[in-house]
Design a protein around this motif. Structure first.
Motif, PDB file in Angstrom:
ATOM      1  N   GLU A  89      20.300  20.336  -0.617  1.00 17.92           N
ATOM      2  CA  GLU A  89      21.374  21.121  -0.011  1.00 17.92           C
ATOM      3  C   GLU A  89      21.265  21.121   1.507  1.00 17.92           C
ATOM      4  OE1 GLU A  89      23.159  25.658  -0.425  1.00 17.92           O
ATOM      5  OE2 GLU A  89      21.941  24.794  -2.026  1.00 17.92           O
ATOM      6  N   ALA A  90      20.050  21.286   2.029  1.00 22.11           N
ATOM      7  CA  ALA A  90      19.855  21.257   3.487  1.00 22.11           C
ATOM      8  C   ALA A  90      20.135  19.864   4.039  1.00 22.11           C
ATOM      9  CB  ALA A  90      18.434  21.692   3.827  1.00 22.11           C
ATOM     10  N   ILE A  91      19.747  18.830   3.300  1.00 22.80           N
ATOM     11  CA  ILE A  91      19.992  17.453   3.752  1.00 22.80           C
ATOM     12  C   ILE A  91      21.487  17.172   3.809  1.00 22.80           C
ATOM     13  CG2 ILE A  91      19.677  15.029   3.141  1.00 22.80           C
ATOM     14  CD1 ILE A  91      16.960  15.817   1.957  1.00 22.80           C
ATOM     15  N   ASN A  92      22.241  17.598   2.802  1.00 22.89           N
ATOM     16  CA  ASN A  92      23.683  17.361   2.792  1.00 22.89           C
ATOM     17  C   ASN A  92      24.380  18.143   3.894  1.00 22.89           C
ATOM     18  OD1 ASN A  92      23.630  15.591   0.592  1.00 22.89           O
ATOM     19  ND2 ASN A  92      23.708  17.271  -0.883  1.00 22.89           N
ATOM     20  N   ARG A  93      23.899  19.365   4.178  1.00 26.25           N
ATOM     21  CA  ARG A  93      24.495  20.130   5.280  1.00 26.25           C
ATOM     22  C   ARG A  93      24.254  19.426   6.608  1.00 26.25           C
ATOM     23  NH1 ARG A  93      22.210  24.786   2.780  1.00 26.25           N
ATOM     24  NH2 ARG A  93      20.603  24.784   4.379  1.00 26.25           N
ATOM     25  N   ALA A  94      23.027  18.938   6.817  1.00 25.40           N
ATOM     26  CA  ALA A  94      22.726  18.229   8.061  1.00 25.40           C
ATOM     27  C   ALA A  94      23.532  16.943   8.159  1.00 25.40           C
ATOM     28  CB  ALA A  94      21.224  17.936   8.131  1.00 25.40           C
ATOM     29  N   TYR A  95      23.705  16.265   7.033  1.00 23.34           N
ATOM     30  CA  TYR A  95      24.473  15.014   7.026  1.00 23.34           C
ATOM     31  C   TYR A  95      25.928  15.272   7.419  1.00 23.34           C
ATOM     32  CZ  TYR A  95      27.215  11.253   4.921  1.00 23.34           C
ATOM     33  OH  TYR A  95      28.127  10.253   4.701  1.00 23.34           O
ATOM     34  N   LYS A  96      26.552  16.293   6.848  1.00 19.35           N
ATOM     35  CA  LYS A  96      27.942  16.595   7.183  1.00 19.35           C
ATOM     36  C   LYS A  96      28.083  17.018   8.637  1.00 19.35           C
ATOM     37  CE  LYS A  96      29.197  18.014   2.483  1.00 19.35           C
ATOM     38  NZ  LYS A  96      29.663  19.142   1.633  1.00 19.35           N
ATOM     39  N   SER A  97      27.125  17.802   9.116  1.00 22.60           N
ATOM     40  CA  SER A  97      27.181  18.250  10.505  1.00 22.60           C
ATOM     41  C   SER A  97      27.028  17.082  11.476  1.00 22.60           C
ATOM     42  CB  SER A  97      26.081  19.292  10.758  1.00 22.60           C
ATOM     43  OG  SER A  97      26.089  19.717  12.099  1.00 22.60           O
TER      44      SER A  97
ATOM     45  N   ALA B  11      35.952  14.687  11.303  1.00 19.84           N
ATOM     46  CA  ALA B  11      35.900  13.871  12.522  1.00 19.84           C
ATOM     47  C   ALA B  11      37.171  13.037  12.636  1.00 19.84           C
ATOM     48  CB  ALA B  11      34.659  12.983  12.513  1.00 19.84           C
ATOM     49  N   THR B  12      38.277  13.714  12.930  1.00 18.63           N
ATOM     50  CA  THR B  12      39.568  13.047  13.039  1.00 18.63           C
ATOM     51  C   THR B  12      40.442  13.821  14.009  1.00 18.63           C
ATOM     52  OG1 THR B  12      41.517  12.332  11.802  1.00 18.63           O
ATOM     53  CG2 THR B  12      40.445  14.341  11.072  1.00 18.63           C
ATOM     54  N   ASP B  13      41.499  13.170  14.470  1.00 21.94           N
ATOM     55  CA  ASP B  13      42.464  13.813  15.364  1.00 21.94           C
ATOM     56  C   ASP B  13      43.683  14.324  14.610  1.00 21.94           C
ATOM     57  OD1 ASP B  13      40.841  13.253  17.528  1.00 21.94           O
ATOM     58  OD2 ASP B  13      41.784  11.313  17.911  1.00 21.94           O
ATOM     59  N   ASP B  14      43.686  14.185  13.298  1.00 26.47           N
ATOM     60  CA  ASP B  14      44.814  14.648  12.495  1.00 26.47           C
ATOM     61  C   ASP B  14      44.810  16.173  12.436  1.00 26.47           C
ATOM     62  OD1 ASP B  14      46.858  15.063  10.755  1.00 26.47           O
ATOM     63  OD2 ASP B  14      46.093  13.756   9.159  1.00 26.47           O
ATOM     64  N   ARG B  15      45.837  16.783  13.016  1.00 29.04           N
ATOM     65  CA  ARG B  15      45.895  18.247  13.076  1.00 29.04           C
ATOM     66  C   ARG B  15      46.039  18.866  11.702  1.00 29.04           C
ATOM     67  NH1 ARG B  15      49.778  19.646  18.310  1.00 29.04           N
ATOM     68  NH2 ARG B  15      48.444  18.655  19.889  1.00 29.04           N
ATOM     69  N   LYS B  16      46.683  18.168  10.800  1.00 31.98           N
ATOM     70  CA  LYS B  16      46.859  18.706   9.449  1.00 31.98           C
ATOM     71  C   LYS B  16      45.521  18.844   8.741  1.00 31.98           C
ATOM     72  CE  LYS B  16      49.384  17.949   5.144  1.00 31.98           C
ATOM     73  NZ  LYS B  16      50.336  17.052   4.421  1.00 31.98           N
ATOM     74  N   GLU B  17      44.675  17.828   8.831  1.00 33.53           N
ATOM     75  CA  GLU B  17      43.358  17.901   8.193  1.00 33.53           C
ATOM     76  C   GLU B  17      42.485  18.960   8.849  1.00 33.53           C
ATOM     77  OE1 GLU B  17      41.437  14.161   7.934  1.00 33.53           O
ATOM     78  OE2 GLU B  17      43.131  13.146   6.976  1.00 33.53           O
ATOM     79  N   ILE B  18      42.558  19.065  10.178  1.00 33.99           N
ATOM     80  CA  ILE B  18      41.776  20.097  10.884  1.00 33.99           C
ATOM     81  C   ILE B  18      42.237  21.490  10.475  1.00 33.99           C
ATOM     82  CG2 ILE B  18      41.251  21.064  13.150  1.00 33.99           C
ATOM     83  CD1 ILE B  18      41.425  18.248  14.284  1.00 33.99           C
TER      84      ILE B  18
END
Length: 273
Positions: free
Chosen positions: A78-86, A197-204
Protein backbone atom coordinates in the motif's frame (compact mmCIF):
# COMPACT_ATOMS: atom_id res chain seq x y z
CA UNK A 1 97.00 -14.43 -49.57
CA UNK A 2 95.42 -11.65 -51.63
CA UNK A 3 92.40 -13.86 -52.24
CA UNK A 4 92.14 -14.64 -48.52
CA UNK A 5 92.35 -10.94 -47.61
CA UNK A 6 89.66 -10.05 -50.16
CA UNK A 7 87.38 -12.78 -48.81
CA UNK A 8 87.88 -11.58 -45.21
CA UNK A 9 87.06 -8.01 -46.17
CA UNK A 10 83.90 -9.14 -47.95
CA UNK A 11 82.84 -11.13 -44.87
CA UNK A 12 83.44 -8.12 -42.61
CA UNK A 13 81.38 -5.86 -44.91
CA UNK A 14 78.55 -8.38 -44.93
CA UNK A 15 78.65 -8.61 -41.11
CA UNK A 16 78.59 -4.82 -40.75
CA UNK A 17 75.67 -4.57 -43.22
CA UNK A 18 73.76 -7.24 -41.32
CA UNK A 19 74.43 -5.44 -38.00
CA UNK A 20 73.20 -2.17 -39.44
CA UNK A 21 70.00 -3.79 -40.72
CA UNK A 22 69.37 -5.36 -37.31
CA UNK A 23 69.90 -2.04 -35.55
CA UNK A 24 67.54 -0.33 -37.97
CA UNK A 25 64.90 -2.99 -37.36
CA UNK A 26 65.21 -2.60 -33.59
CA UNK A 27 64.94 1.19 -33.94
CA UNK A 28 61.79 0.92 -36.06
CA UNK A 29 60.23 -1.55 -33.60
CA UNK A 30 60.99 0.77 -30.70
CA UNK A 31 59.47 3.66 -32.58
CA UNK A 32 56.33 1.64 -33.27
CA UNK A 33 56.04 0.66 -29.60
CA UNK A 34 56.50 4.27 -28.53
CA UNK A 35 53.88 5.44 -31.03
CA UNK A 36 51.47 2.77 -29.79
CA UNK A 37 52.00 3.80 -26.19
CA UNK A 38 51.40 7.43 -27.13
CA UNK A 39 48.15 6.55 -28.89
CA UNK A 40 47.05 4.47 -25.89
CA UNK A 41 47.79 7.33 -23.54
CA UNK A 42 45.78 9.73 -25.71
CA UNK A 43 42.88 7.26 -25.81
CA UNK A 44 42.82 6.90 -22.02
CA UNK A 45 42.98 10.65 -21.56
CA UNK A 46 40.13 11.11 -24.01
CA UNK A 47 38.08 8.47 -22.21
CA UNK A 48 38.60 10.27 -18.91
CA UNK A 49 37.45 13.55 -20.41
CA UNK A 50 34.45 12.03 -22.20
CA UNK A 51 33.29 8.94 -20.28
CA UNK A 52 30.90 6.68 -22.11
CA UNK A 53 27.45 6.47 -20.57
CA UNK A 54 26.36 2.89 -20.02
CA UNK A 55 22.58 2.45 -20.04
CA UNK A 56 21.02 1.06 -16.89
CA UNK A 57 19.15 -2.16 -16.83
CA UNK A 58 15.39 -1.74 -16.99
CA UNK A 59 14.76 -3.88 -13.95
CA UNK A 60 17.12 -2.05 -11.62
CA UNK A 61 17.00 1.74 -12.12
CA UNK A 62 19.84 3.62 -10.47
CA UNK A 63 20.68 0.42 -8.60
CA UNK A 64 18.07 1.20 -5.89
CA UNK A 65 14.40 1.09 -6.92
CA UNK A 66 13.33 1.87 -3.34
CA UNK A 67 15.35 5.08 -3.50
CA UNK A 68 13.62 6.06 -6.75
CA UNK A 69 10.19 5.75 -5.16
CA UNK A 70 11.38 7.12 -1.81
CA UNK A 71 10.20 4.20 0.32
CA UNK A 72 11.95 1.94 2.81
CA UNK A 73 12.89 -1.62 1.73
CA UNK A 74 10.41 -3.04 4.24
CA UNK A 75 7.44 -0.94 3.08
CA UNK A 76 4.16 -2.70 2.38
CA UNK A 77 2.41 -2.78 -0.98
CA UNK A 78 0.00 0.00 0.00
CA UNK A 79 2.82 2.43 0.84
CA UNK A 80 4.67 1.47 -2.36
CA UNK A 81 1.59 2.10 -4.51
CA UNK A 82 0.97 5.46 -2.82
CA UNK A 83 4.57 6.51 -3.47
CA UNK A 84 4.32 5.28 -7.06
CA UNK A 85 1.18 7.33 -7.77
CA UNK A 86 2.64 10.40 -6.11
CA UNK A 87 5.91 10.16 -8.08
CA UNK A 88 4.08 9.57 -11.38
CA UNK A 89 1.88 12.61 -10.86
CA UNK A 90 4.93 14.76 -10.11
CA UNK A 91 7.03 13.43 -13.02
CA UNK A 92 7.47 15.97 -15.83
CA UNK A 93 9.28 13.95 -18.52
CA UNK A 94 8.93 10.57 -20.18
CA UNK A 95 12.36 9.47 -18.90
CA UNK A 96 11.33 10.11 -15.28
CA UNK A 97 8.07 8.20 -15.79
CA UNK A 98 9.94 5.25 -17.34
CA UNK A 99 12.38 5.22 -14.41
CA UNK A 100 9.55 5.32 -11.85
CA UNK A 101 7.62 2.62 -13.70
CA UNK A 102 10.71 0.42 -13.87
CA UNK A 103 11.41 0.88 -10.15
CA UNK A 104 7.83 0.00 -9.25
CA UNK A 105 7.91 -3.11 -11.43
CA UNK A 106 11.23 -4.19 -9.93
CA UNK A 107 9.93 -3.86 -6.36
CA UNK A 108 6.68 -5.68 -7.15
CA UNK A 109 8.54 -8.55 -8.84
CA UNK A 110 10.98 -8.89 -5.96
CA UNK A 111 8.09 -8.91 -3.47
CA UNK A 112 6.30 -11.57 -5.52
CA UNK A 113 9.45 -13.69 -5.62
CA UNK A 114 9.85 -13.36 -1.85
CA UNK A 115 6.23 -14.39 -1.28
CA UNK A 116 6.52 -17.38 -3.61
CA UNK A 117 9.63 -18.45 -1.71
CA UNK A 118 7.85 -18.14 1.62
CA UNK A 119 10.05 -15.26 2.78
CA UNK A 120 7.15 -12.90 3.46
CA UNK A 121 3.45 -13.04 4.25
CA UNK A 122 0.79 -12.18 1.70
CA UNK A 123 -1.32 -9.11 2.37
CA UNK A 124 -5.09 -9.49 2.50
CA UNK A 125 -5.68 -7.33 -0.56
CA UNK A 126 -3.38 -9.62 -2.55
CA UNK A 127 -4.58 -12.91 -1.07
CA UNK A 128 -8.21 -12.06 -1.79
CA UNK A 129 -7.61 -10.00 -4.94
CA UNK A 130 -10.13 -12.10 -6.92
CA UNK A 131 -12.94 -11.31 -4.45
CA UNK A 132 -14.98 -8.15 -4.73
CA UNK A 133 -15.02 -6.25 -1.40
CA UNK A 134 -18.44 -5.84 0.19
CA UNK A 135 -17.90 -2.11 0.81
CA UNK A 136 -15.56 -0.45 -1.69
CA UNK A 137 -16.00 2.94 -0.02
CA UNK A 138 -15.23 1.77 3.51
CA UNK A 139 -12.69 3.85 5.49
CA UNK A 140 -9.25 2.38 6.05
CA UNK A 141 -6.73 2.99 8.80
CA UNK A 142 -4.18 5.67 7.94
CA UNK A 143 -2.57 7.48 10.88
CA UNK A 144 -1.45 11.08 10.60
CA UNK A 145 1.76 12.37 12.08
CA UNK A 146 1.67 13.12 15.79
CA UNK A 147 1.61 16.87 15.29
CA UNK A 148 -1.39 16.61 12.94
CA UNK A 149 -3.25 14.45 15.45
CA UNK A 150 -2.57 17.06 18.15
CA UNK A 151 -3.77 19.85 15.83
CA UNK A 152 -7.01 17.99 15.08
CA UNK A 153 -7.55 17.38 18.79
CA UNK A 154 -6.96 21.07 19.47
CA UNK A 155 -9.54 22.03 16.83
CA UNK A 156 -12.07 19.70 18.43
CA UNK A 157 -11.39 21.05 21.93
CA UNK A 158 -11.57 24.70 20.80
CA UNK A 159 -14.85 24.12 18.98
CA UNK A 160 -16.33 22.54 22.14
CA UNK A 161 -15.12 25.45 24.28
CA UNK A 162 -16.56 27.97 21.83
CA UNK A 163 -19.89 26.10 21.67
CA UNK A 164 -20.07 25.99 25.48
CA UNK A 165 -19.46 29.72 25.77
CA UNK A 166 -21.68 30.71 22.87
CA UNK A 167 -24.93 32.48 23.71
CA UNK A 168 -26.55 31.18 20.53
CA UNK A 169 -26.98 27.64 19.26
CA UNK A 170 -23.90 25.43 19.91
CA UNK A 171 -24.13 24.06 16.38
CA UNK A 172 -22.52 27.09 14.78
CA UNK A 173 -19.09 26.61 16.47
CA UNK A 174 -19.36 22.84 16.02
CA UNK A 175 -20.04 23.21 12.28
CA UNK A 176 -17.07 25.55 12.00
CA UNK A 177 -14.92 22.87 13.60
CA UNK A 178 -16.36 20.31 11.19
CA UNK A 179 -15.49 22.52 8.20
CA UNK A 180 -11.88 22.89 9.37
CA UNK A 181 -11.53 19.13 9.89
CA UNK A 182 -13.02 18.53 6.43
CA UNK A 183 -10.40 20.82 4.85
CA UNK A 184 -7.60 19.08 6.74
CA UNK A 185 -8.94 15.70 5.63
CA UNK A 186 -8.86 16.86 2.01
CA UNK A 187 -5.21 17.91 2.35
CA UNK A 188 -4.44 14.55 3.97
CA UNK A 189 -5.85 12.72 0.94
CA UNK A 190 -3.94 14.77 -1.63
CA UNK A 191 -0.82 12.53 -1.65
CA UNK A 192 -3.04 9.42 -1.66
CA UNK A 193 -5.39 10.65 -4.41
CA UNK A 194 -3.26 13.06 -6.46
CA UNK A 195 -4.30 14.91 -9.57
CA UNK A 196 -3.56 13.15 -12.87
CA UNK A 197 -0.45 14.21 -14.78
CA UNK A 198 -2.41 15.86 -17.59
CA UNK A 199 -3.64 19.26 -18.72
CA UNK A 200 -7.19 18.02 -19.27
CA UNK A 201 -9.37 20.12 -16.97
CA UNK A 202 -12.15 17.55 -17.00
CA UNK A 203 -9.92 14.81 -15.60
CA UNK A 204 -8.45 17.19 -13.00
CA UNK A 205 -11.93 18.29 -11.93
CA UNK A 206 -13.08 14.68 -11.64
CA UNK A 207 -10.05 13.80 -9.49
CA UNK A 208 -10.66 16.80 -7.20
CA UNK A 209 -14.36 15.96 -6.90
CA UNK A 210 -13.58 12.35 -6.03
CA UNK A 211 -11.07 13.40 -3.36
CA UNK A 212 -13.45 15.97 -1.85
CA UNK A 213 -16.25 13.41 -1.82
CA UNK A 214 -14.00 10.92 -0.07
CA UNK A 215 -12.96 13.50 2.55
CA UNK A 216 -16.55 14.53 3.22
CA UNK A 217 -17.65 10.89 3.33
CA UNK A 218 -15.10 10.02 6.03
CA UNK A 219 -15.53 13.01 8.36
CA UNK A 220 -19.24 13.48 7.62
CA UNK A 221 -20.05 9.79 7.91
CA UNK A 222 -18.33 9.46 11.26
CA UNK A 223 -20.01 12.66 12.47
CA UNK A 224 -23.41 11.19 11.62
CA UNK A 225 -22.49 7.82 13.13
CA UNK A 226 -21.30 9.17 16.47
CA UNK A 227 -24.11 11.72 16.73
CA UNK A 228 -26.71 9.12 15.78
CA UNK A 229 -25.50 6.62 18.34
CA UNK A 230 -25.56 9.20 21.12
CA UNK A 231 -28.96 10.56 20.09
CA UNK A 232 -30.52 7.10 20.44
CA UNK A 233 -28.78 6.39 23.74
CA UNK A 234 -31.50 7.98 25.99
CA UNK A 235 -34.21 5.83 24.40
CA UNK A 236 -32.12 2.70 24.83
CA UNK A 237 -31.42 3.51 28.47
CA UNK A 238 -35.07 4.16 29.22
CA UNK A 239 -36.07 0.92 27.49
CA UNK A 240 -33.60 -0.92 29.70
CA UNK A 241 -34.92 1.00 32.74
CA UNK A 242 -31.54 2.61 33.37
CA UNK A 243 -31.24 6.15 34.67
CA UNK A 244 -30.44 8.60 31.89
CA UNK A 245 -27.45 10.87 32.67
CA UNK A 246 -28.08 14.58 33.09
CA UNK A 247 -25.89 15.47 30.11
CA UNK A 248 -28.40 13.62 27.91
CA UNK A 249 -31.38 15.61 29.16
CA UNK A 250 -32.70 19.06 28.42
CA UNK A 251 -30.47 21.61 26.71
CA UNK A 252 -27.33 19.54 27.25
CA UNK A 253 -28.69 16.82 24.98
CA UNK A 254 -28.23 18.86 21.80
CA UNK A 255 -24.77 19.98 22.91
CA UNK A 256 -23.69 16.40 23.73
CA UNK A 257 -24.86 15.08 20.36
CA UNK A 258 -22.87 17.75 18.54
CA UNK A 259 -19.76 17.08 20.62
CA UNK A 260 -19.99 13.35 19.88
CA UNK A 261 -20.41 14.00 16.16
CA UNK A 262 -17.41 16.30 16.03
CA UNK A 263 -15.40 13.69 17.94
CA UNK A 264 -16.14 11.23 15.15
CA UNK A 265 -14.95 13.75 12.56
CA UNK A 266 -11.74 14.32 14.50
CA UNK A 267 -11.08 10.57 14.67
CA UNK A 268 -11.67 10.23 10.93
CA UNK A 269 -9.35 13.11 10.04
CA UNK A 270 -6.61 11.75 12.31
CA UNK A 271 -6.71 7.97 11.93
CA UNK A 272 -8.58 7.06 8.72
CA UNK A 273 -8.60 7.74 5.03
Amino acid sequence: KRVQRAGGQSAMKAARTQARSRASAHTKAGARVAAGGLRLGRTLAEARRHPRIIPRAAGNPAGDPYGVLGVAPGADSEAINRAYKSKMSAASSDDEKKEIESAHTSIMMSSLTARLGGASSVAKEIRYADRTPMFLWRPRVHLCEQKDILINGGIWAFAIYWANKSTYSPWQPLMMGFAVLFIRMNYKLMPLMPRPATDDRKEIRQADTKRLGRAFGVVGGLFALFAGVLSTLPSVLMALKITVPLWLLGSLYEFSVGVAGLLGSMIGASFLR
